[in-house]
Design an enzyme around this catalytic site. Structure first.
Site, PDB file in Angstrom:
ATOM      1  N   GLU A   1      33.837 -14.888  28.254  1.00 55.46           N
ATOM      2  CA  GLU A   1      32.936 -14.013  29.004  1.00 55.46           C
ATOM      3  C   GLU A   1      32.225 -13.064  28.043  1.00 55.46           C
ATOM      4  O   GLU A   1      32.837 -12.158  27.462  1.00 55.46           O
ATOM      5  CB  GLU A   1      33.729 -13.216  30.036  1.00 55.46           C
ATOM      6  CG  GLU A   1      32.833 -12.441  30.973  1.00 55.46           C
ATOM      7  CD  GLU A   1      33.631 -11.493  31.841  1.00 55.46           C
ATOM      8  OE1 GLU A   1      34.537 -11.931  32.561  1.00 55.46           O
ATOM      9  OE2 GLU A   1      33.324 -10.278  31.780  1.00 55.46           O
ATOM     10  N   GLY A   2      30.915 -13.299  27.889  1.00 54.07           N
ATOM     11  CA  GLY A   2      30.141 -12.563  26.889  1.00 54.07           C
ATOM     12  C   GLY A   2      30.248 -11.060  27.022  1.00 54.07           C
ATOM     13  O   GLY A   2      30.351 -10.343  26.018  1.00 54.07           O
TER      14      GLY A   2
ATOM     15  N   THR B   1      34.112 -17.318  22.081  1.00 56.67           N
ATOM     16  CA  THR B   1      33.690 -17.999  23.305  1.00 56.67           C
ATOM     17  C   THR B   1      34.418 -17.392  24.494  1.00 56.67           C
ATOM     18  O   THR B   1      35.574 -16.993  24.374  1.00 56.67           O
ATOM     19  CB  THR B   1      33.980 -19.508  23.224  1.00 56.67           C
ATOM     20  OG1 THR B   1      33.859 -20.069  24.533  1.00 56.67           O
ATOM     21  CG2 THR B   1      35.380 -19.804  22.704  1.00 56.67           C
TER      22      THR B   1
ATOM     23  N   THR C   1      29.879 -22.699  25.839  1.00 53.89           N
ATOM     24  CA  THR C   1      29.539 -22.289  24.472  1.00 53.89           C
ATOM     25  C   THR C   1      30.167 -23.215  23.415  1.00 53.89           C
ATOM     26  O   THR C   1      31.233 -23.771  23.623  1.00 53.89           O
ATOM     27  CB  THR C   1      29.995 -20.835  24.221  1.00 53.89           C
ATOM     28  OG1 THR C   1      29.411 -19.996  25.196  1.00 53.89           O
ATOM     29  CG2 THR C   1      29.594 -20.329  22.862  1.00 53.89           C
TER      30      THR C   1
ATOM     31  N   GLY D   1      23.996 -12.743  26.119  1.00 54.11           N
ATOM     32  CA  GLY D   1      25.456 -12.684  26.002  1.00 54.11           C
ATOM     33  C   GLY D   1      25.884 -12.325  24.590  1.00 54.11           C
ATOM     34  O   GLY D   1      25.110 -11.783  23.791  1.00 54.11           O
ATOM     35  N   ASP D   2      27.129 -12.662  24.282  1.00 53.71           N
ATOM     36  CA  ASP D   2      27.675 -12.319  22.961  1.00 53.71           C
ATOM     37  C   ASP D   2      27.224 -13.276  21.858  1.00 53.71           C
ATOM     38  O   ASP D   2      27.190 -12.892  20.679  1.00 53.71           O
ATOM     39  CB  ASP D   2      29.210 -12.355  23.010  1.00 53.71           C
ATOM     40  CG  ASP D   2      29.702 -13.755  23.370  1.00 53.71           C
ATOM     41  OD1 ASP D   2      29.406 -14.209  24.501  1.00 53.71           O
ATOM     42  OD2 ASP D   2      30.345 -14.409  22.527  1.00 53.71           O
TER      43      ASP D   2
ATOM     44  N   ARG E   1      19.173 -12.240  30.662  1.00 50.67           N
ATOM     45  CA  ARG E   1      20.539 -11.844  30.276  1.00 50.67           C
ATOM     46  C   ARG E   1      20.858 -12.365  28.862  1.00 50.67           C
ATOM     47  O   ARG E   1      20.621 -13.518  28.545  1.00 50.67           O
ATOM     48  CB  ARG E   1      21.537 -12.415  31.276  1.00 50.67           C
ATOM     49  CG  ARG E   1      23.000 -12.080  30.975  1.00 50.67           C
ATOM     50  CD  ARG E   1      23.712 -13.204  30.264  1.00 50.67           C
ATOM     51  NE  ARG E   1      25.144 -12.929  30.096  1.00 50.67           N
ATOM     52  CZ  ARG E   1      25.951 -13.687  29.371  1.00 50.67           C
ATOM     53  NH1 ARG E   1      25.506 -14.746  28.766  1.00 50.67           N
ATOM     54  NH2 ARG E   1      27.225 -13.379  29.247  1.00 50.67           N
TER      55      ARG E   1
HETATM   56  N1  GLY Z   1      30.087 -16.505  25.644  1.00 49.78           N
HETATM   57  C1  GLY Z   1      28.863 -16.976  26.132  1.00 49.78           C
HETATM   58  C2  GLY Z   1      28.189 -16.092  27.068  1.00 49.78           C
HETATM   59  O1  GLY Z   1      28.792 -15.260  27.714  1.00 49.78           O
HETATM   60  O2  GLY Z   1      27.000 -16.213  27.184  1.00 49.78           O
END
Ligand code: GLY
Length: 324
Positions: free
Chosen positions: A246-247, A244, A194, A224-225, A222
């Site tokens: 784990e989403g 940035t 990211t 993400g954040d 999927r």
């Molecule tokens: N932070 C990016 C994702 O999890 O997609």
């Protein structure tokens, strides 16, 4: 008013064994992006224009996971996503599921400026991109040879990877004593992913932008954040934040909005707010963020091994780093 400030990131969760050359390449890219932003700020560009400009540069370079060089889905395709937010009026735009748009962040900006909506995804977002005449690329432009190899390794390991910069399986397992899991599946956390940029301009206007290819070997569809306003990106009258990591963990913590909320409701300063949110809202080892405040402060915070990051302020301070 404290003058302008800018921060960029190229992802949290860095492999401690990342080759030195890779580290140097990353630092050079971050420095180049900071210089680009600084030049624009000195030329009186607005915060929202600068975050878009800088993230476009990061998307165009294949080093990090966004635009060209995006992580691949379980089917070997790209599904890119991005969001942007303009603090003063809390205007925002977001996109997901892009397969042809060269610079997702600019499409997010167009959603904000030229559509009646805040968030467009998949075929609707692609249709909007064609209507707006943005630059499109074929699949081969986004999919790098290196990422194809990394997807194969991720599939073999039945693993969703935060990114693809861990060069071999052996190196991956050597780095992780107890494999970390996401909803029961093993993940590798020691890799960057990211990109993002936050800016406060000399008029105290904050803006934030985030762009990503998501996770290597992620499921089709999927999200993400990064495109979620309040989770991966947020800007308002007091601050701008880009996250940035784990989403899924960032979404659970609504991380970006939480920084603004504790500043607004608890009266904390930017550094205290970032520390508080990382401590109270984020699972250990999961993510990081960059933030600016309307009075010219800049803060980078993370609870991963490292985060590719750089920041600069109007008074001449500039720093680029990876580790704690
Ligand atoms: N932070 C990016 C994702 O999890 O997609």
């Amino acid at each position: 008013m404290g003058g302008w400030a800018i921060a960029v990131h190229g992802g949290a969760g860095v492999d401690p064994n990342l080759p030195l050359q890779r580290q140097e390449d990353a630092k050079m890219l971050l420095t180049r992006c900071l210089d680009l932003g600084i030049h624009a700020l000195r030329s009186n560009s607005s915060a929202i224009d600068v975050v878009e400009l800088v993230v476009r540069e990061l998307e165009t370079d294949p080093l990090f996971n966004s635009g060209r060089g995006s992580a691949l889905t379980e089917e070997g395709t790209v599904e890119m996503e991005a969001s942007i937010m303009d603090g003063p009026k809390r205007r925002c735009g977001a996109v997901s599921g892009l397969t042809t748009v060269k610079n997702p962040i600019s499409l997010a900006r167009l959603v904000m400026d030229k559509s009646p909506h805040s968030y467009l995804a998949f075929s609707g977002a692609e249709k909007f991109a064609r209507e707006q005449g943005v630059e499109l690329e074929c699949n081969d432009y986004f999919v790098t040879e290196e990422n194809v190899g990394m997807l194969e390794l991720a599939r073999e390991a039945n693993s969703i990877w935060l990114d693809y910069r861990v060069p071999t399986n052996e190196k991956c397992s050597a780095s992780v004593e107890t494999p970390l899991q996401m909803n029961g599946l093993p993940i590798s956390v020691y890799a960057p992913e990211t990109v993002g940029c936050v800016v406060v301009d000399s008029q105290g206007r904050c803006a934030a932008a985030t762009s990503t290819g998501g996770l290597m070997n992620k499921k089709i569809g999927r999200i993400g954040d990064s495109p979620l306003i309040g989770s991966g990106t947020y800007a308002c009258g007091v601050c701008g934040v880009s996250c940035t990591g784990e989403g899924e963990a960032i979404i659970r913590g609504t991380l970006a909005r939480e920084v603004a909320a504790v500043m607004e409701y608890k009266g904390l300063g930017l550094q205290e707010a970032v520390n508080y949110v990382i401590e109270e809202r984020l699972d250990e080892g999961k993510a990081g963020l960059i933030a600016v405040s309307s009075n010219g402060e800049v803060v980078c915070g993370f609870n991963t091994t490292g985060m590719f990051r750089g920041c600069a302020t109007e008074d001449g301070f500039m720093e680029v780093g990876i580790w704690k």
